[in-house]
Design an enzyme around this catalytic site. Structure first.
Site, PDB file in Angstrom:
ATOM      1  N   ARG A  93     -15.243  55.198  -3.455  1.00 30.47           N
ATOM      2  CA  ARG A  93     -16.541  55.398  -4.105  1.00 30.47           C
ATOM      3  C   ARG A  93     -17.705  54.810  -3.326  1.00 30.47           C
ATOM      4  O   ARG A  93     -18.858  55.102  -3.623  1.00 30.47           O
ATOM      5  CB  ARG A  93     -16.514  54.855  -5.546  1.00 30.47           C
ATOM      6  CG  ARG A  93     -16.318  53.365  -5.640  1.00 30.47           C
ATOM      7  CD  ARG A  93     -16.093  52.924  -7.071  1.00 30.47           C
ATOM      8  NE  ARG A  93     -17.269  52.322  -7.669  1.00 30.47           N
ATOM      9  CZ  ARG A  93     -17.267  51.630  -8.799  1.00 30.47           C
ATOM     10  NH1 ARG A  93     -16.131  51.492  -9.479  1.00 30.47           N
ATOM     11  NH2 ARG A  93     -18.347  51.103  -9.272  1.00 30.47           N
ATOM     12  N   CYS A 100     -18.558  54.810 -19.830  1.00 36.53           N
ATOM     13  CA  CYS A 100     -19.564  53.909 -19.275  1.00 36.53           C
ATOM     14  C   CYS A 100     -19.728  54.068 -17.756  1.00 36.53           C
ATOM     15  O   CYS A 100     -20.466  53.320 -17.136  1.00 36.53           O
ATOM     16  CB  CYS A 100     -19.239  52.461 -19.627  1.00 36.53           C
ATOM     17  SG  CYS A 100     -17.651  51.923 -18.987  1.00 36.53           S
ATOM     18  N   ARG A 160     -21.186  44.034 -17.554  1.00 35.89           N
ATOM     19  CA  ARG A 160     -20.349  43.755 -16.369  1.00 35.89           C
ATOM     20  C   ARG A 160     -20.450  42.267 -16.056  1.00 35.89           C
ATOM     21  O   ARG A 160     -21.391  41.824 -15.401  1.00 35.89           O
ATOM     22  CB  ARG A 160     -20.865  44.522 -15.163  1.00 35.89           C
ATOM     23  CG  ARG A 160     -20.622  46.012 -15.177  1.00 35.89           C
ATOM     24  CD  ARG A 160     -21.079  46.592 -13.847  1.00 35.89           C
ATOM     25  NE  ARG A 160     -20.598  47.935 -13.637  1.00 35.89           N
ATOM     26  CZ  ARG A 160     -21.335  49.038 -13.828  1.00 35.89           C
ATOM     27  NH1 ARG A 160     -22.577  48.934 -14.245  1.00 35.89           N
ATOM     28  NH2 ARG A 160     -20.823  50.230 -13.589  1.00 35.89           N
ATOM     29  N   GLU A 220      -9.832  53.780 -16.511  1.00 33.93           N
ATOM     30  CA  GLU A 220     -10.430  54.068 -15.203  1.00 33.93           C
ATOM     31  C   GLU A 220      -9.384  54.277 -14.120  1.00 33.93           C
ATOM     32  O   GLU A 220      -9.702  54.270 -12.937  1.00 33.93           O
ATOM     33  CB  GLU A 220     -11.457  53.003 -14.816  1.00 33.93           C
ATOM     34  CG  GLU A 220     -11.027  51.574 -14.995  1.00 33.93           C
ATOM     35  CD  GLU A 220     -12.139  50.587 -14.656  1.00 33.93           C
ATOM     36  OE1 GLU A 220     -13.235  50.981 -14.239  1.00 33.93           O
ATOM     37  OE2 GLU A 220     -11.869  49.386 -14.796  1.00 33.93           O
ATOM     38  N   HIS A 278     -34.519  45.393  -3.960  1.00 34.39           N
ATOM     39  CA  HIS A 278     -35.678  45.032  -4.778  1.00 34.39           C
ATOM     40  C   HIS A 278     -36.763  46.085  -4.738  1.00 34.39           C
ATOM     41  O   HIS A 278     -37.454  46.307  -5.714  1.00 34.39           O
ATOM     42  CB  HIS A 278     -36.251  43.705  -4.294  1.00 34.39           C
ATOM     43  CG  HIS A 278     -35.450  42.550  -4.761  1.00 34.39           C
ATOM     44  ND1 HIS A 278     -35.011  42.448  -6.051  1.00 34.39           N
ATOM     45  CD2 HIS A 278     -34.986  41.470  -4.116  1.00 34.39           C
ATOM     46  CE1 HIS A 278     -34.323  41.339  -6.188  1.00 34.39           C
ATOM     47  NE2 HIS A 278     -34.284  40.728  -5.016  1.00 34.39           N
ATOM     48  N   ASN A 283     -16.516  55.955 -12.698  1.00 41.76           N
ATOM     49  CA  ASN A 283     -16.751  55.581 -11.298  1.00 41.76           C
ATOM     50  C   ASN A 283     -15.414  55.351 -10.607  1.00 41.76           C
ATOM     51  O   ASN A 283     -15.182  55.831  -9.498  1.00 41.76           O
ATOM     52  CB  ASN A 283     -17.585  54.300 -11.208  1.00 41.76           C
ATOM     53  CG  ASN A 283     -18.895  54.425 -11.943  1.00 41.76           C
ATOM     54  OD1 ASN A 283     -19.323  55.525 -12.255  1.00 41.76           O
ATOM     55  ND2 ASN A 283     -19.534  53.307 -12.233  1.00 41.76           N
ATOM     56  N   ASP A 284     -14.552  54.626 -11.280  1.00 40.18           N
ATOM     57  CA  ASP A 284     -13.230  54.383 -10.705  1.00 40.18           C
ATOM     58  C   ASP A 284     -12.261  55.520 -10.986  1.00 40.18           C
ATOM     59  O   ASP A 284     -11.458  55.869 -10.131  1.00 40.18           O
ATOM     60  CB  ASP A 284     -12.654  53.064 -11.250  1.00 40.18           C
ATOM     61  CG  ASP A 284     -13.241  51.882 -10.503  1.00 40.18           C
ATOM     62  OD1 ASP A 284     -13.258  51.931  -9.267  1.00 40.18           O
ATOM     63  OD2 ASP A 284     -13.706  50.936 -11.162  1.00 40.18           O
TER      64      ASP A 284
HETATM   65  C1  PEP Z   1     -16.398  52.507 -13.816  1.00 40.79           C
HETATM   66  O1  PEP Z   1     -15.484  52.316 -13.018  1.00 40.79           O
HETATM   67  O2  PEP Z   1     -16.754  53.636 -14.179  1.00 40.79           O
HETATM   68  C2  PEP Z   1     -17.132  51.367 -14.374  1.00 40.79           C
HETATM   69  C3  PEP Z   1     -18.026  51.532 -15.318  1.00 40.79           C
HETATM   70  O3  PEP Z   1     -16.873  50.143 -13.850  1.00 40.79           O
HETATM   71  P1  PEP Z   1     -17.483  49.598 -12.454  1.00 40.79           P
HETATM   72  O4  PEP Z   1     -18.496  50.591 -11.984  1.00 40.79           O
HETATM   73  O5  PEP Z   1     -18.061  48.271 -12.754  1.00 40.79           O
HETATM   74  O6  PEP Z   1     -16.257  49.538 -11.599  1.00 40.79           O
HETATM   75 MG    MG Z   2     -14.683  50.371 -12.791  1.00 41.67          MG
END
Ligand code: PEP
Ligand code: MG
Length: 581
Positions: A468, A505, A299, A434, A192, A457-458
């Site tokens: 990650r 994304c 999400r 991903e 927060h 990200n994945d």
């Molecule tokens: C990703 O993996 O890049 C993604 C956007 O999904 P999350 O971060 O929710 O796993």
């Molecule tokens: Mg992901």
């Protein structure tokens, strides 16, 4: 001069005098209650809960006059803690059974609840501990008849606040004209303190571990929110350096304000969609305020957290309808449930796995529990007539998975048809890319979808075998690794070959360092945290596609992630000298 390194929570640089803010320690005594005083003890508890609710409502009212609705939900979360049935019932039963004073029993119940939250795997839930602590302190203060402790509202001069943690109601009440920065021992990017610091646009660094034990009231501090650094009693040279950087940053952010209204096009006219990632429906106004043209990733797993039951079809429907209507005429991409990995559902007893990121996550879980998946699919379909809703599936690795997911959508459509419930028959369906396998077979997957959204990200985690969320291997997590770039290129090329638009994304989409190469690779849409949209737009508006392609060509010829990163840094500095990278 001493330099401490933490986690960057809110951008900006500030030099200021420190005030070390210690949360008060409330000493709770323990004593027996005679039988005939038990009802009185319970009444004291009820009174304290009511007084605390009143206090929170008052703070909420104050904040809503200064900030938009988005920021009052922190206090709504506090009100929910106050209504927590377990907390209330366990305290009341404890008083009755053990015949002890309410302060003592309440403190015990609270500690148990805090421990449960601390043991949760989910970072978001873990960080809710500060809500529970904060509210618990307020209830205890009311029980003990103590006045509210020193608050950030009482600060009379301009300061930077140093604290172990800052409770949401502390930050909410602080004087914005006086508090110029934060530095805290604990906290992460979703704490927060970070959320509030961003809302107030105050530079903040969290997770500094022991800053409260090395800083004294009156010390001079530089809070460098860009790099997650705090410099204690800096020398004259460092102050001069930081003042120059600060001026540059201020000039840069002032420049960004004008960009919000402008179209997201390159200098030679190519349009790039800039959308936002959201976790909660309440975030839509922030997306719009930052010039976002749609939601590229909703999400939905956050919908399942912080509750004891599963969301009903009606709840899904209402939430998606609300977001779709608010973001209209832009589109909303709803990602189906992505449980597992680092996200766990509160209402489900989810079996522990040795490798949760490689286990029964996302679409794999949905196939195991089609009952849960179907409820969501029906909710999405029903909402699809209220705006431009698209849906996509997470963590697809094979063609069979994609086909199976689509078949379940068809089943849900048939059910709704039979029940004569309206939905958009032509709802656009896409898949996230991903996993490296999905990236490598994107030409095959492209035949089955309307769009791709690359989840870097994945994708990076799986391609480079780097967890990650493990800070020990963070240096190996390289978006510019040539292997990652080749995967991304493969997806974009395969998508375009099949007339499928390709978005991104993952966090990579919202980092200005990568905008040029993503443009050069031909990305159609970038979806990111809403607050970074203006910055990314500025990069897009400062370059031509031809220039971006040339940089990309050069980058693709390099052998290491580091070399690519250096090249991108150099090029970005050239087109936007004011950017801090
Ligand atoms: C990703 O993996 O890049 C993604 C956007 O999904 P999350 O971060 O929710 O796993
Ligand atoms: Mg992901």
């Amino acid at each position: 001069m001493e330099k401490l390194s933490g986690i960057s929570a809110s951008d900006g640089i500030i030099l200021g005098k420190a005030i070390v803010f210690h949360a008060e320690k409330l000493a709770v005594s323990k004593y027996s209650i005679p039988n005939n005083k038990i009802a009185f003890e319970i009444a004291r508890f009820e009174r304290a809960l009511a007084d605390t609710t009143e206090e929170i409502l008052k703070i909420r009212e104050e904040i809503s006059q200064r900030l938009d609705e988005e920021h009052t939900h922190i206090l709504d979360a506090h009100l929910l803690v106050l209504e927590d049935v377990l907390l209330i019932e366990e305290t009341m039963q404890g008083i009755e059974k053990r015949k002890l004073n309410v302060e003592y029993i309440f403190m015990e119940v609270l500690e148990k609840l805090i421990k449960n939250f601390q043991e949760m795997e989910d970072d978001y839930l873990k960080e809710r501990v500060s809500d529970i602590r904060d509210i618990g302190r307020r209830v205890l203060r009311n029980l003990m008849g103590k006045k509210t402790s020193k608050s950030l509202r009482d600060i009379q001069e301009e300061v930077v606040v140093v604290s172990h943690d800052l409770s949401p109601s502390d930050t909410a009440q602080m004087r914005r004209d006086k508090v110029k920065g934060f530095a805290t021992d604990i906290g992460g990017q979703t704490s927060h303190t970070a959320i509030m610091a961003k809302a107030f646009q105050i530079p903040a660094v969290v997770g500094l571990k022991h800053i409260t034990s090395v800083v004294n009231d009156g010390d001079m501090l530089i809070i460098d929110g860009h790099h997650g650094l705090v410099i204690i009693n800096p020398d004259k040279r460092t102050i001069r350096q930081y003042e120059t950087t600060k001026q540059q940053f201020e000039k840069f952010t002032t420049g960004l304000r004008g960009v919000k209204e402008l179209p997201s096009v390159t200098m030679d006219g190519k349009k790039i969609e800039l959308a936002a990632n959201i976790e909660l429906p309440e975030e839509v106004p922030i997306v719009i305020a930052n010039g976002g043209q749609g939601i590229g990733l909703y999400r939905t797993e956050f919908f399942y957290l912080n509750r004891k039951d599963l969301p009903s079809e009606e709840e899904h429907f209402q939430a998606y309808k609300k977001v779709a209507e608010e973001i209209n005429p832009f589109s909303l991409v709803i990602r189906t449930l992505d449980i597992g990995g680092d996200k766990f559902l509160s209402p489900l007893a989810y079996p522990q796995e040795i490798n949760p990121f490689l286990g029964c996550r996302a679409i794999r879980f949905c196939f195991e529990r089609p009952d849960i998946f179907k409820v969501q699919l029906r909710g999405i379909l029903r909402a699809s007539i209220f705006g431009k809703i698209k849906m996509m599936f997470p963590m697809v690795t094979t063609l069979e998975e994609l086909l199976h997911a689509k078949a379940l959508v068809e089943e849900a459509k048939k059910e709704l048809q039979k029940e004569r419930i309206a939905f958009n028959k032509d709802i656009k369906i896409g898949t996230m890319i991903e996993t490296p396998s999905a990236a490598m077979i994107s030409d095959i997957l492209a035949k089955e979808v309307d769009f791709f959204s690359i989840g870097t990200n994945d994708l990076i985690q799986y391609a480079l075998a780097v967890d990650r969320v493990n800070e020990k291997v963070v240096s190996l997590y390289q978006p510019t690794h040539p292997g990652v770039l080749k995967l991304i290129k493969n997806v974009i090329d395969a998508g375009h070959q099949a007339n499928v638009w390709v978005g991104m994304c993952g966090e990579m989409a919202g980092d200005p360092l990568y905008t040029i190469i993503l443009l050069g690779l031909g990305i159609d849409e970038l979806s990111m945290s809403p607050v970074v949209i203006p910055e990314i737009k500025k990069v897009i508006r400062s370059i031509t596609v031809a220039e971006a392609k040339a940089v990309t060509q050069e980058a693709l010829g390099l052998s290491t992630g580091r070399e690519v990163e250096m090249l991108l840094r150099k090029k970005l500095k050239k087109i936007m000298p004011e950017v801090l990278v």
